[in-house]
Design a protein around this motif. Structure first.
Motif, PDB file in Angstrom:
ATOM      1  N   MET A 197       0.839  -1.169   0.000  1.00 49.23           N
ATOM      2  CA  MET A 197       0.000   0.000   0.000  1.00 49.23           C
ATOM      3  C   MET A 197       0.891   1.240   0.000  1.00 49.23           C
ATOM      4  O   MET A 197       1.854   1.314   0.740  1.00 49.23           O
ATOM      5  N   ALA A 198       0.554   2.197  -0.809  1.00 53.40           N
ATOM      6  CA  ALA A 198       1.318   3.438  -0.898  1.00 53.40           C
ATOM      7  C   ALA A 198       0.773   4.442   0.113  1.00 53.40           C
ATOM      8  O   ALA A 198      -0.438   4.644   0.216  1.00 53.40           O
ATOM      9  N   TYR A 199       1.678   5.039   0.859  1.00 48.74           N
ATOM     10  CA  TYR A 199       1.300   6.041   1.852  1.00 48.74           C
ATOM     11  C   TYR A 199       1.826   7.398   1.417  1.00 48.74           C
ATOM     12  O   TYR A 199       2.912   7.493   0.858  1.00 48.74           O
ATOM     13  N   LYS A 200       1.069   8.422   1.700  1.00 52.50           N
ATOM     14  CA  LYS A 200       1.522   9.779   1.444  1.00 52.50           C
ATOM     15  C   LYS A 200       2.205  10.286   2.705  1.00 52.50           C
ATOM     16  O   LYS A 200       1.641  10.212   3.810  1.00 52.50           O
ATOM     17  N   LYS A 201       3.406  10.803   2.521  1.00 50.63           N
ATOM     18  CA  LYS A 201       4.209  11.257   3.650  1.00 50.63           C
ATOM     19  C   LYS A 201       3.455  12.308   4.482  1.00 50.63           C
ATOM     20  O   LYS A 201       3.451  12.243   5.706  1.00 50.63           O
TER      21      LYS A 201
ATOM     22  N   ASP B  44       0.246  12.778   4.811  1.00 47.99           N
ATOM     23  CA  ASP B  44      -0.856  12.160   5.553  1.00 47.99           C
ATOM     24  C   ASP B  44      -0.340  11.413   6.778  1.00 47.99           C
ATOM     25  O   ASP B  44      -0.931  11.491   7.860  1.00 47.99           O
ATOM     26  N   LEU B  45       0.753  10.680   6.604  1.00 51.08           N
ATOM     27  CA  LEU B  45       1.336   9.957   7.732  1.00 51.08           C
ATOM     28  C   LEU B  45       1.819  10.921   8.816  1.00 51.08           C
ATOM     29  O   LEU B  45       1.617  10.687  10.010  1.00 51.08           O
ATOM     30  N   TYR B  46       2.452  12.001   8.392  1.00 51.97           N
ATOM     31  CA  TYR B  46       2.949  12.993   9.343  1.00 51.97           C
ATOM     32  C   TYR B  46       1.794  13.604  10.133  1.00 51.97           C
ATOM     33  O   TYR B  46       1.848  13.691  11.374  1.00 51.97           O
ATOM     34  N   ASN B  47       0.747  14.020   9.435  1.00 52.60           N
ATOM     35  CA  ASN B  47      -0.411  14.620  10.106  1.00 52.60           C
ATOM     36  C   ASN B  47      -1.078  13.628  11.061  1.00 52.60           C
ATOM     37  O   ASN B  47      -1.513  14.008  12.153  1.00 52.60           O
ATOM     38  N   GLN B  48      -1.143  12.372  10.660  1.00 52.27           N
ATOM     39  CA  GLN B  48      -1.719  11.346  11.528  1.00 52.27           C
ATOM     40  C   GLN B  48      -0.859  11.168  12.775  1.00 52.27           C
ATOM     41  O   GLN B  48      -1.390  11.062  13.885  1.00 52.27           O
ATOM     42  N   ALA B  49       0.449  11.142  12.611  1.00 53.92           N
ATOM     43  CA  ALA B  49       1.351  10.970  13.745  1.00 53.92           C
ATOM     44  C   ALA B  49       1.237  12.137  14.717  1.00 53.92           C
ATOM     45  O   ALA B  49       1.138  11.940  15.939  1.00 53.92           O
ATOM     46  N   ILE B  50       1.228  13.357  14.201  1.00 52.91           N
ATOM     47  CA  ILE B  50       1.097  14.546  15.055  1.00 52.91           C
ATOM     48  C   ILE B  50      -0.226  14.502  15.814  1.00 52.91           C
ATOM     49  O   ILE B  50      -0.282  14.767  17.024  1.00 52.91           O
ATOM     50  N   ASP B  51      -1.284  14.156  15.120  1.00 53.93           N
ATOM     51  CA  ASP B  51      -2.603  14.084  15.755  1.00 53.93           C
ATOM     52  C   ASP B  51      -2.613  13.047  16.877  1.00 53.93           C
ATOM     53  O   ASP B  51      -3.133  13.311  17.968  1.00 53.93           O
TER      54      ASP B  51
ATOM     55  N   GLU C 232       7.577   4.563  19.304  1.00 50.38           N
ATOM     56  CA  GLU C 232       7.084   3.193  19.070  1.00 50.38           C
ATOM     57  C   GLU C 232       5.575   3.098  19.308  1.00 50.38           C
ATOM     58  O   GLU C 232       4.878   2.377  18.592  1.00 50.38           O
ATOM     59  N   ASP C 233       5.085   3.831  20.296  1.00 45.25           N
ATOM     60  CA  ASP C 233       3.642   3.837  20.553  1.00 45.25           C
ATOM     61  C   ASP C 233       2.888   4.477  19.393  1.00 45.25           C
ATOM     62  O   ASP C 233       1.826   4.003  18.996  1.00 45.25           O
ATOM     63  N   VAL C 234       3.442   5.536  18.865  1.00 47.06           N
ATOM     64  CA  VAL C 234       2.808   6.229  17.734  1.00 47.06           C
ATOM     65  C   VAL C 234       2.723   5.292  16.534  1.00 47.06           C
ATOM     66  O   VAL C 234       1.677   5.185  15.889  1.00 47.06           O
ATOM     67  N   ILE C 235       3.821   4.604  16.252  1.00 48.00           N
ATOM     68  CA  ILE C 235       3.853   3.672  15.124  1.00 48.00           C
ATOM     69  C   ILE C 235       2.797   2.588  15.304  1.00 48.00           C
ATOM     70  O   ILE C 235       2.067   2.253  14.366  1.00 48.00           O
ATOM     71  N   SER C 236       2.677   2.062  16.520  1.00 49.98           N
ATOM     72  CA  SER C 236       1.682   1.016  16.789  1.00 49.98           C
ATOM     73  C   SER C 236       0.269   1.523  16.554  1.00 49.98           C
ATOM     74  O   SER C 236      -0.552   0.833  15.939  1.00 49.98           O
ATOM     75  N   TYR C 237      -0.023   2.712  17.027  1.00 50.46           N
ATOM     76  CA  TYR C 237      -1.355   3.278  16.841  1.00 50.46           C
ATOM     77  C   TYR C 237      -1.650   3.588  15.381  1.00 50.46           C
ATOM     78  O   TYR C 237      -2.800   3.551  14.954  1.00 50.46           O
ATOM     79  N   MET C 238      -0.618   3.919  14.623  1.00 51.49           N
ATOM     80  CA  MET C 238      -0.824   4.229  13.207  1.00 51.49           C
ATOM     81  C   MET C 238      -1.162   2.983  12.402  1.00 51.49           C
ATOM     82  O   MET C 238      -1.753   3.079  11.332  1.00 51.49           O
ATOM     83  N   GLY C 239      -0.761   1.831  12.895  1.00 46.78           N
ATOM     84  CA  GLY C 239      -1.066   0.595  12.191  1.00 46.78           C
ATOM     85  C   GLY C 239      -0.197   0.344  10.975  1.00 46.78           C
ATOM     86  O   GLY C 239      -0.632  -0.301  10.025  1.00 46.78           O
ATOM     87  N   ILE C 240       1.017   0.882  11.002  1.00 46.33           N
ATOM     88  CA  ILE C 240       1.958   0.633   9.909  1.00 46.33           C
ATOM     89  C   ILE C 240       3.205  -0.018  10.490  1.00 46.33           C
ATOM     90  O   ILE C 240       3.413  -0.026  11.700  1.00 46.33           O
ATOM     91  N   SER C 241       4.017  -0.566   9.625  1.00 43.17           N
ATOM     92  CA  SER C 241       5.235  -1.221  10.097  1.00 43.17           C
ATOM     93  C   SER C 241       6.298  -0.176  10.429  1.00 43.17           C
ATOM     94  O   SER C 241       6.273   0.952   9.928  1.00 43.17           O
ATOM     95  N   LYS C 242       7.235  -0.585  11.264  1.00 42.18           N
ATOM     96  CA  LYS C 242       8.348   0.300  11.611  1.00 42.18           C
ATOM     97  C   LYS C 242       9.151   0.674  10.377  1.00 42.18           C
ATOM     98  O   LYS C 242       9.560   1.825  10.218  1.00 42.18           O
ATOM     99  N   SER C 243       9.354  -0.293   9.510  1.00 43.79           N
ATOM    100  CA  SER C 243      10.151  -0.012   8.311  1.00 43.79           C
ATOM    101  C   SER C 243       9.459   1.029   7.424  1.00 43.79           C
ATOM    102  O   SER C 243      10.122   1.902   6.861  1.00 43.79           O
ATOM    103  N   THR C 244       8.151   0.954   7.313  1.00 42.38           N
ATOM    104  CA  THR C 244       7.409   1.944   6.532  1.00 42.38           C
ATOM    105  C   THR C 244       7.541   3.320   7.173  1.00 42.38           C
ATOM    106  O   THR C 244       7.796   4.316   6.494  1.00 42.38           O
ATOM    107  N   PHE C 245       7.375   3.370   8.485  1.00 42.89           N
ATOM    108  CA  PHE C 245       7.466   4.645   9.194  1.00 42.89           C
ATOM    109  C   PHE C 245       8.851   5.270   9.010  1.00 42.89           C
ATOM    110  O   PHE C 245       8.964   6.435   8.650  1.00 42.89           O
TER     111      PHE C 245
END
Length: 85
Positions: free
Chosen positions: A1-5, A7-14, A25-38
């Motif tokens: 799946m392609a992610y827009k940087k 969108d990911l940034y805004n989701q992380a800040i939110d 690590e908590d943010v990555i878990s809540y985002m539902g994406i892999s660490k490598s993607t993040f």
């Protein structure tokens, strides 16, 4: 799946602001994406990663200040000792 940087940034800040996270690590878990993607989108020394870290530090400071304030106003000797340490 392609992610827009952006969108990911805004989701992380939110998530950081809404859930008052301390750790990336908590943010990555809540985002539902892999660490490598993040980390592919936000390398360690990138401006975006530094901005996310700044938000996490703000949360840590706010919580620590709140805890110290509560300890300071407590009449409990144990709480006062915890504040002293």
């Amino acid at each position: 799946m392609a992610y827009k940087k952006k969108d990911l940034y805004n989701q992380a800040i939110d998530l950081i602001r809404r859930n008052r996270h301390f750790f990336i690590e908590d943010v990555i878990s809540y985002m539902g994406i892999s660490k490598s993607t993040f980390y592919k989108h936000f390398p360690i020394e990138s401006n975006e990663m530094n901005s996310l870290k700044d938000e996490l530090v703000k949360n840590k400071i706010e919580i620590k200040t709140s805890i110290r304030s509560k300890l300071h106003s407590s009449n409990s000797p144990t709480a006062l000792l915890a504040l002293y340490k």
